[in-house]
Write an enzyme that holds these catalytic residues in place. Sequence first.
Site, PDB file in Angstrom:
ATOM      1  N   SER A 140       0.852  -1.181   0.000  1.00  0.00           N
ATOM      2  CA  SER A 140       0.000   0.000   0.000  1.00  0.00           C
ATOM      3  C   SER A 140       0.885   1.228   0.000  1.00  0.00           C
ATOM      4  O   SER A 140       2.033   1.170   0.461  1.00  0.00           O
ATOM      5  CB  SER A 140      -0.870   0.032   1.261  1.00  0.00           C
ATOM      6  OG  SER A 140      -1.508   1.295   1.383  1.00  0.00           O
ATOM      7  N   TYR A 153      -2.264  -1.180  10.214  1.00  0.00           N
ATOM      8  CA  TYR A 153      -2.341  -1.378   8.764  1.00  0.00           C
ATOM      9  C   TYR A 153      -1.049  -0.919   8.088  1.00  0.00           C
ATOM     10  O   TYR A 153      -0.469  -1.637   7.275  1.00  0.00           O
ATOM     11  CB  TYR A 153      -3.541  -0.605   8.218  1.00  0.00           C
ATOM     12  CG  TYR A 153      -3.781  -0.795   6.737  1.00  0.00           C
ATOM     13  CD1 TYR A 153      -4.347  -1.968   6.255  1.00  0.00           C
ATOM     14  CD2 TYR A 153      -3.449   0.206   5.823  1.00  0.00           C
ATOM     15  CE1 TYR A 153      -4.574  -2.146   4.900  1.00  0.00           C
ATOM     16  CE2 TYR A 153      -3.664   0.041   4.468  1.00  0.00           C
ATOM     17  CZ  TYR A 153      -4.233  -1.132   4.009  1.00  0.00           C
ATOM     18  OH  TYR A 153      -4.448  -1.302   2.662  1.00  0.00           O
TER      19      TYR A 153
END
Lengths: 264, 249
Positions: A140, A153
Amino acid sequence: MKLQGKTALVTGGRGGIGRAIVSRFQQEGAYVYAADLSEQGSLGIENQECGHFLKLDVSSEENVKAAFTRVTEEQGKLDILVNAAGIEIEKTIEDTTLEEWNRSFAVNVTGTFLTSKYALPLLRAAVTEKSTASLINFGSYDGFIADPGLAAYCATKGAVHALTRAMACDHGPQGIRVNAICPGYIDTPMLQSFFEGEGSGGEGGTIESLQQAVRDVHPMRNYGTPTDIANLVNWLASDEARYASGQLWVLDGGLSAQVQQMKL
Amino acid sequence: MKLAGKLALITGGSRGIGLGIAEAFVAAGAEVIVCGRAAAADVPHQVRYQQLDVANTTAVTGFIEHCIGRHRRIDILVNNAGVQVEKNVIESTDDDWDQVMGVNARGTFNMCRAVIPLMENKGSIINIGSISGAVADPGMALYNASKAFVHGLTRSIAVDHGPHIRCNAICPGWIETGMLEAGFAAASDPEAARRDALARHPVRRFGKPEDVASMALWLASDESSFATGQLFTIDGGMTASSPLNPALF
């Protein structure tokens, strides 16, 4: 038909981005397994056309072993593995429970480890003189720069980036390419949940005004769609990308190319 | 006195970040020469000021010859001189190119080429790059590109002129200088702009020239003897966070 004759497995294959990848692979002629926790996936859509469903919790070693036993029996090889399963806990580390932290790592990092580990013999079996195997992880842009309140995350995605490079070094000599896609803001249930989340709307903002504001920050003036991601995954999966390995491919409409914007 | 007995040369050192570095080096015991484009500058009395246009190769050569006459070696070079033009590619003229690339890119190159032979196999070069060399500031095309040049040259010098000459870059974020204040003054609501900008800094303040100077002092000293070829960002955490922060909409 770039993927004619190839076998692919996509984890999170019934999720927002996963479904786009599975259907693109099918259009390109691949035999595709859509591995997910449920047939409906996170979108809750009843569409049995989207890949051959394979029930899989990527954090369970028994589940993963069983899944690849089935792939071995049915196909005998795997050309493409896409690790798209992922979860997101929207909290700072102070608010994150140990259970939530462990669950984040279990799915995003351990899941990527387990599926890759058990897919490797099948990926090697797919390698020929003319064709490489392709393993595609989901990192990401949050693995490079932080979004507030997404600590676990961000950490899992940083781990996936490092694992991607490590696997590329270790398995490149066996003809297996390993890359990671690093999406920015993509229109998925995960993003909508972020829009609806606590503290995301700013002062008196609606979801619509927030969505527009998010579009405006992007140089491309929009956030991405699962199709945008599937387009890059498709290229990385195909033999056109035969020299691409060990890289982190940021796809974010230019968002992370810019410095913070001064409000003028 | 970390820099006792050392001679440091700082370009663009008459104000802002350069002046902050000059003051820190003086406090650490170094002999400091500062150069700038102006004929004279208001610098601390311990600092010697010389007029120099770093973009002018002949002027740089002449300046270095003059230095050699009085100083046998240069221990520390800080390439801080820099200019910015706030335009995108289409708006930028050849003159803009000459000005921005002349000072920021050619100037840094000129100084490194002239000073490396004077470092006599031991020295520290500190280039001032920018966060804008890694991520783009809108409407600053030539400036962003010139700083990326500085980053690339930094690595090249570290690789080519190690092991005894070290070369690193500092990449400052938003530092409280006249330039930053001018940016806020131009905003439709200067106070709102300032609040918003502060909120994008995890340390909740802008940088001061001293913040950059303390990193420069470390890079100039022998404490950093294993650090070379690297870019050190000093930006209060700004570029660690996404430019998209929904809480600020």
